[in-house]
Design a protein around this motif. Structure first.
Motif, PDB file in Angstrom:
ATOM      1  N   VAL A 296       9.466   3.833   8.164  1.00  0.00           N
ATOM      2  CA  VAL A 296       8.016   3.983   7.981  1.00  0.00           C
ATOM      3  C   VAL A 296       7.242   2.888   8.723  1.00  0.00           C
TER       4      VAL A 296
ATOM      5  N   ARG B 280       1.343 -11.664   2.562  1.00  0.00           N
ATOM      6  CA  ARG B 280       2.110 -10.895   1.557  1.00  0.00           C
ATOM      7  C   ARG B 280       1.537 -11.103   0.158  1.00  0.00           C
TER       8      ARG B 280
ATOM      9  N   SER C 185       9.229  -8.768  -3.308  1.00  0.00           N
ATOM     10  CA  SER C 185       9.564 -10.187  -3.165  1.00  0.00           C
ATOM     11  C   SER C 185       9.186 -11.069  -4.344  1.00  0.00           C
TER      12      SER C 185
ATOM     13  N   TYR D 148      14.256  -8.744  -3.757  1.00  0.00           N
ATOM     14  CA  TYR D 148      15.119  -8.941  -2.584  1.00  0.00           C
ATOM     15  C   TYR D 148      15.007 -10.320  -1.950  1.00  0.00           C
TER      16      TYR D 148
ATOM     17  N   LYS E 204       5.014  -8.617  -8.384  1.00  0.00           N
ATOM     18  CA  LYS E 204       4.984  -7.347  -7.647  1.00  0.00           C
ATOM     19  C   LYS E 204       5.872  -6.305  -8.339  1.00  0.00           C
TER      20      LYS E 204
ATOM     21  N   VAL F  35       9.056   8.474  10.536  1.00  0.00           N
ATOM     22  CA  VAL F  35       7.861   8.983   9.840  1.00  0.00           C
ATOM     23  C   VAL F  35       6.645   8.499  10.627  1.00  0.00           C
TER      24      VAL F  35
ATOM     25  N   TRP G 216       2.836   9.497  10.236  1.00  0.00           N
ATOM     26  CA  TRP G 216       1.869  10.355   9.545  1.00  0.00           C
ATOM     27  C   TRP G 216       0.672  10.687  10.440  1.00  0.00           C
TER      28      TRP G 216
ATOM     29  N   GLY H 248       0.811  -1.217   0.000  1.00  0.00           N
ATOM     30  CA  GLY H 248       0.000   0.000   0.000  1.00  0.00           C
ATOM     31  C   GLY H 248       0.841   1.263   0.000  1.00  0.00           C
TER      32      GLY H 248
HETATM   33  N1  LIG Z   1       4.748   5.485   9.916  1.00  0.00           N
HETATM   34  C1  LIG Z   1       3.557   5.741   9.430  1.00  0.00           C
HETATM   35  O1  LIG Z   1       3.035   6.850   9.540  1.00  0.00           O
HETATM   36  C2  LIG Z   1       2.851   4.633   8.703  1.00  0.00           C
HETATM   37  C3  LIG Z   1       1.722   4.903   7.937  1.00  0.00           C
HETATM   38  C4  LIG Z   1       1.157   3.854   7.204  1.00  0.00           C
HETATM   39  C5  LIG Z   1       1.688   2.562   7.303  1.00  0.00           C
HETATM   40  N2  LIG Z   1       2.737   2.353   8.116  1.00  0.00           N
HETATM   41  C6  LIG Z   1       3.328   1.014   8.247  1.00  0.00           C
HETATM   42  O2  LIG Z   1       3.895   0.660   6.999  1.00  0.00           O
HETATM   43  C7  LIG Z   1       3.893  -0.760   6.875  1.00  0.00           C
HETATM   44  C8  LIG Z   1       3.291  -1.143   5.527  1.00  0.00           C
HETATM   45  O3  LIG Z   1       1.907  -0.785   5.478  1.00  0.00           O
HETATM   46  P1  LIG Z   1       1.045  -1.101   4.176  1.00  0.00           P
HETATM   47  O4  LIG Z   1      -0.357  -0.669   4.455  1.00  0.00           O
HETATM   48  O5  LIG Z   1       1.730  -0.602   2.967  1.00  0.00           O
HETATM   49  O6  LIG Z   1       1.106  -2.708   4.178  1.00  0.00           O
HETATM   50  P2  LIG Z   1       1.079  -3.746   2.937  1.00  0.00           P
HETATM   51  O7  LIG Z   1       0.232  -3.189   1.851  1.00  0.00           O
HETATM   52  O8  LIG Z   1       0.723  -5.041   3.514  1.00  0.00           O
HETATM   53  O9  LIG Z   1       2.589  -3.756   2.416  1.00  0.00           O
HETATM   54  C9  LIG Z   1       3.614  -4.217   3.227  1.00  0.00           C
HETATM   55  C10 LIG Z   1       4.671  -4.875   2.377  1.00  0.00           C
HETATM   56  O10 LIG Z   1       5.662  -5.377   3.287  1.00  0.00           O
HETATM   57  C11 LIG Z   1       6.261  -6.518   2.737  1.00  0.00           C
HETATM   58  N3  LIG Z   1       6.479  -7.556   3.766  1.00  0.00           N
HETATM   59  C12 LIG Z   1       7.668  -8.109   4.070  1.00  0.00           C
HETATM   60  N4  LIG Z   1       7.545  -9.016   5.054  1.00  0.00           N
HETATM   61  C13 LIG Z   1       6.241  -9.071   5.365  1.00  0.00           C
HETATM   62  C14 LIG Z   1       5.489  -9.847   6.292  1.00  0.00           C
HETATM   63  N5  LIG Z   1       6.076 -10.748   7.101  1.00  0.00           N
HETATM   64  N6  LIG Z   1       4.151  -9.657   6.357  1.00  0.00           N
HETATM   65  C15 LIG Z   1       3.550  -8.731   5.573  1.00  0.00           C
HETATM   66  N7  LIG Z   1       4.220  -7.965   4.665  1.00  0.00           N
HETATM   67  C16 LIG Z   1       5.556  -8.133   4.559  1.00  0.00           C
HETATM   68  C17 LIG Z   1       5.363  -7.028   1.609  1.00  0.00           C
HETATM   69  O11 LIG Z   1       6.086  -6.840   0.406  1.00  0.00           O
HETATM   70  P3  LIG Z   1       7.062  -7.989  -0.180  1.00  0.00           P
HETATM   71  O12 LIG Z   1       6.272  -9.263  -0.172  1.00  0.00           O
HETATM   72  O13 LIG Z   1       7.353  -7.472  -1.516  1.00  0.00           O
HETATM   73  O14 LIG Z   1       8.243  -8.022   0.753  1.00  0.00           O
HETATM   74  C18 LIG Z   1       4.156  -6.079   1.600  1.00  0.00           C
HETATM   75  O15 LIG Z   1       3.780  -5.719   0.288  1.00  0.00           O
HETATM   76  C19 LIG Z   1       3.131  -1.301   8.086  1.00  0.00           C
HETATM   77  O16 LIG Z   1       4.040  -1.692   9.080  1.00  0.00           O
HETATM   78  C20 LIG Z   1       2.331  -0.094   8.552  1.00  0.00           C
HETATM   79  O17 LIG Z   1       2.006  -0.160   9.922  1.00  0.00           O
HETATM   80  C21 LIG Z   1       3.338   3.352   8.812  1.00  0.00           C
END
Ligand SMILES: NC(=O)c1ccc[n+]([C@@H]2O[C@H](COP(=O)([O-])OP(=O)(O)OC[C@H]3O[C@@H](n4cnc5c(N)ncnc54)[C@H](OP(=O)(O)O)[C@@H]3O)[C@@H](O)[C@H]2O)c1
Length: 324
Positions: free
Chosen positions: A237, A314, A172, A191, A176, A262, A264, A151
């Motif tokens: 993040v 994932r 991965s 990776y 993707k 970060v 948000w 996302g």
């Molecule tokens: N800091 C902030 O303000 C903020 C705001 C929003 C989200 N976040 C954080 O950002 C992270 C990603 O959020 P998102 O909504 O983008 O999630 P998402 O859509 O599920 O994407 C996360 C990506 O992480 C990778 N990944 C690697 N190991 C994983 C595992 N064991 N389980 C799940 N995914 C794994 C996957 O890509 P690959 O398979 O390609 O490795 C997946 O596409 C989360 O930790 C969320 O809490 C932080």
């Protein structure tokens, strides 16, 4: 009303589909008839009691919705009944109705479908704040995005290109990475198959990357910090991988680089005006087609637990959305 309910903390399999009482909006709240709810990583954390916000049981997950206004709290004057809106509710969105604080509700730009509106603020909001406000990403700089087909990752790829950077997407699987290329990524790294550090060295001619966007954590983080260019900025993040990495502090010294947090959600609360301006910019870009959310799959309300399982496995490409 119908809703997905978390009655006990645990994985998506513990969630139940059933009936619950309609929410009653407080004086500063708006009651929304939910049409679409974005699926986000924190939904997976909140049902396991692993997130920074801990609602009382039972509750519905689902933090970002689009729909129409049903009723207004007594102190809300800037919205109208029937108006189309998008809103950040934190939780409660996997339901037919949700009550949201009025300062977290935005008028829906005309012509924006609810499934796009409900999957936009959280991902693009986070990535735009990270790249613009935290990293000060400049045209011609190199941006490495980890978890690039997720996302927030895919939003970072798209925004990085829009901001003029050269984008390296890391993920991965080939499926993707193909999606990242569709969204403009210049170069890719699988990776799981390739060594991250040596591939970055190869792709940057030994210079390293100027900015890293890391929503994944775990084993990738140290390799990516070791691949920073001089005066680089490393954006922390999230930890989708589940493991919070420990970084040797000599690395930022040797690279002359910054490691930058970060958050948000906190930014949008503490710097509401700046956050609102970012949101307006993103809405403009969406309306003119400069950015567009990739919806990997739509789910019915009853199927919402499957969406959360896909995140854990994932398997989600871009964003999932629950249509109500
Ligand atoms: N800091 C902030 O303000 C903020 C705001 C929003 C989200 N976040 C954080 O950002 C992270 C990603 O959020 P998102 O909504 O983008 O999630 P998402 O859509 O599920 O994407 C996360 C990506 O992480 C990778 N990944 C690697 N190991 C994983 C595992 N064991 N389980 C799940 N995914 C794994 C996957 O890509 P690959 O398979 O390609 O490795 C997946 O596409 C989360 O930790 C969320 O809490 C932080």
């Amino acid at each position: 009303m119908k809703a997905i309910l978390c009655k006990e903390f645990g994985g998506p399999e513990k969630l139940v589909f059933g009936d619950t009482l309609d929410p009653v909006p407080g004086p500063k709240q708006i009651l929304i008839a939910v049409e679409a709810c974005g699926v986000n990583f924190p939904d997976v954390l909140i049902i396991q009691n692993k997130y920074q916000f801990k609602p009382e049981l039972p509750f519905s997950p689902g933090g970002e919705v689009a729909g129409s206004v049903i009723s207004l709290g007594s102190e809300v004057t800037n919205f109208q009944i029937g108006q189309q809106v998008l809103a950040l509710c934190g939780w409660g969105g996997f339901a037919e109705k949700v009550a949201v604080d009025a300062n977290r509700v935005f008028a829906l730009p005309s012509g924006l479908p609810p499934e796009i509106a409900a999957t936009t603020l959280y991902t693009y909001g986070t990535s735009y704040h990270a790249l613009k406000d935290r990293a000060n990403l400049q045209p011609e700089e190199t941006l490495l995005v980890l978890g690039a087909a997720g996302g927030v990752g895919l939003a970072a790829v798209e925004l990085g290109k829009l901001m003029g950077a050269k984008v390296i997407a890391a993920a991965s699987s080939e499926e993707k990475l193909a999606l990242c290329q569709e969204k403009g990524a210049d170069l890719t790294i699988n990776y799981e198959m390739e060594d991250l550090k040596s591939r970055i060295k190869e792709l940057t001619g030994g210079k390293g990357v100027d900015v890293v966007y890391d929503p994944v954590g775990g084993k990738y983080t140290e390799s990516a910090v070791r691949s920073m260019a001089w005066k680089g900025r490393y954006l922390i993040v999230g930890f989708a991988n589940g493991e919070i990495p420990q970084i040797p502090m000599n690395l930022p010294l040797l690279k002359g680089c910054s490691i930058i947090g970060v958050f948000w959600g906190q930014f949008s609360t503490l710097e509401a005006k700046a956050s609102f301006q970012n949101t307006q910019q993103l809405m403009e870009w969406i309306q003119v087609g400069k950015i567009r959310q990739h919806i990997g799959r739509s789910y019915s309300l009853e199927e919402a637990p499957e969406a959360l399982q896909a995140i854990l496995d994932r398997k989600m490409l871009g964003k999932g959305v629950v249509m109500i």
